[in-house]
Design an enzyme around this catalytic site. Structure first.
Site, short mmCIF file in Angstrom:
data_model
loop_
_atom_site.label_atom_id
_atom_site.label_comp_id
_atom_site.label_asym_id
_atom_site.label_seq_id
_atom_site.Cartn_x
_atom_site.Cartn_y
_atom_site.Cartn_z
CE LYS A 207 -40.14 -8.69 -48.52
NZ LYS A 207 -41.16 -7.57 -47.94
CG HIS B 85 -36.05 -5.72 -47.66
ND1 HIS B 85 -36.52 -4.68 -47.24
CD2 HIS B 85 -34.76 -5.47 -47.70
CE1 HIS B 85 -35.77 -3.88 -46.57
NE2 HIS B 85 -34.40 -4.48 -46.81
CE1 TYR C 144 -38.66 -5.95 -43.42
CE2 TYR C 144 -38.72 -8.29 -42.82
CZ TYR C 144 -38.57 -7.17 -43.65
OH TYR C 144 -38.68 -7.42 -44.97
CG ASN D 273 -43.49 -6.45 -50.33
OD1 ASN D 273 -42.82 -7.14 -50.06
ND2 ASN D 273 -43.35 -5.08 -50.16
CD GLU E 80 -31.53 -3.24 -45.08
OE1 GLU E 80 -32.54 -2.66 -44.63
OE2 GLU E 80 -31.73 -3.72 -46.50
P1 CMP Z 1 -39.79 -4.16 -46.67
O1 CMP Z 1 -39.60 -3.42 -47.96
O2 CMP Z 1 -39.42 -5.65 -46.57
O3 CMP Z 1 -40.03 -3.50 -45.40
C1 CMP Z 1 -40.98 -3.58 -44.59
C2 CMP Z 1 -42.03 -4.46 -44.88
O4 CMP Z 1 -43.38 -4.52 -44.20
C3 CMP Z 1 -42.56 -3.99 -46.26
O5 CMP Z 1 -41.74 -4.32 -47.36
C4 CMP Z 1 -43.87 -4.77 -46.59
O6 CMP Z 1 -43.96 -5.99 -46.97
C5 CMP Z 1 -44.31 -4.76 -45.13
N1 CMP Z 1 -45.54 -4.15 -44.74
C6 CMP Z 1 -45.66 -2.67 -45.03
N2 CMP Z 1 -47.05 -2.19 -44.67
C7 CMP Z 1 -47.71 -3.56 -44.53
C8 CMP Z 1 -49.00 -3.58 -44.17
N3 CMP Z 1 -49.94 -2.79 -44.06
N4 CMP Z 1 -49.35 -5.00 -43.91
C9 CMP Z 1 -48.50 -5.98 -43.89
N5 CMP Z 1 -47.14 -5.86 -44.38
C10 CMP Z 1 -46.71 -4.65 -44.48
#
Ligand code: CMP
Length: 142
Positions: free
Chosen positions: A11, A117, A51, A114, A128
Site C-alpha cells: 500500500k 493487503h 473494495y 497498514n 483479486e
Molecule cells: P485490507 O486487507 O486491504 O482490506 C480492507 C481494508 O480496510 C483493511 O485492509 C484496512 O486497511 C481497512 N480498514 C479496516 N478497518 C478500518 C478502519 N476502522 N479504518 C480505516 N480503514 C480500515
C-alpha cells in the site's frame, strides 16, 4: 499441501517509505515466489471496485482515498499454502494487534495505513488476481 497463488498489494504508506524491497524480502525468505508484479497508481474507480464489499463501511471513503494517494505494488505470490502463509506474514489488520516480526508490526502506521493487503481465501485470490492481472502477466513455474 497445495501450491497456491494469492494477491498481495504493498500500500502507499509502504511504497512511499521505500519498504517495497523489505516486504518482498520477507515473502521470499519465507518460501513465497513472485509470479507477477507491477507498480501502479490506482484510479478511484479501480480502488472502489476492488473494495466493493466494504462499500457500506464508514471507512470506505478513507480507504479509497488512501489507496489512490500514491503508488501501490501489485503482486501475485506463489507457494505452498500461499494464501494462509501470506496472511501469517502480514499479521493482524490492525498493527496494534500484529505479532512481532510481521509486516504490519514492522511497517504499518494504523489500521488504514497498514502496509499490505492479502487475499483472505483461495476464491478471493482468484478473483483479486484476475481484477489486476492479465493471464500473460502471471508466470507459471510449477
Ligand atoms: P485490507 O486487507 O486491504 O482490506 C480492507 C481494508 O480496510 C483493511 O485492509 C484496512 O486497511 C481497512 N480498514 C479496516 N478497518 C478500518 C478502519 N476502522 N479504518 C480505516 N480503514 C480500515
Amino acid at each position: 499441501m497445495a501450491v497456491e497463488k494469492t494477491l498481495s498489494i504493498v500500500k502507499p504508506n509502504s511504497t512511499l517509505d521505500n519498504n517495497i524491497g523489505n516486504i518482498i524480502a520477507i515473502f521470499e525468505k519465507n518460501g513465497l515466489r513472485i509470479a507477477g508484479a507491477k507498480l501502479a497508481r490506482l484510479s478511484k474507480e479501480k480502488a472502489e471496485g476492488f473494495y466493493i464489499e466494504h462499500k457500506e463501511r464508514p471507512f470506505f471513503g478513507e480507504l479509497v482515498n488512501f489507496m489512490t494517494s500514491g503508488p501501490v505494488m501489485l503482486m501475485v505470490l506463489e507457494g505452498e499454502n500461499a494464501v494462509a502463509k501470506n496472511r501469517e506474514l502480514m499479521g493482524a489488520t490492525n498493527p496494534a494487534n500484529a505479532l512481532e516480526g510481521t509486516i504490519r508490526k514492522l511497517y504499518a502506521k494504523s489500521v488504514g495505513e497498514n502496509s499490505v493487503h492479502g487475499s483472505d481465501s483461495a476464491a478471493a485470490a482468484e478473483r483479486e488476481i484476475a481484477y489486476f492481472f492479465e493471464k500473460h502477466e502471471v508466470v507459471n513455474r510449477f
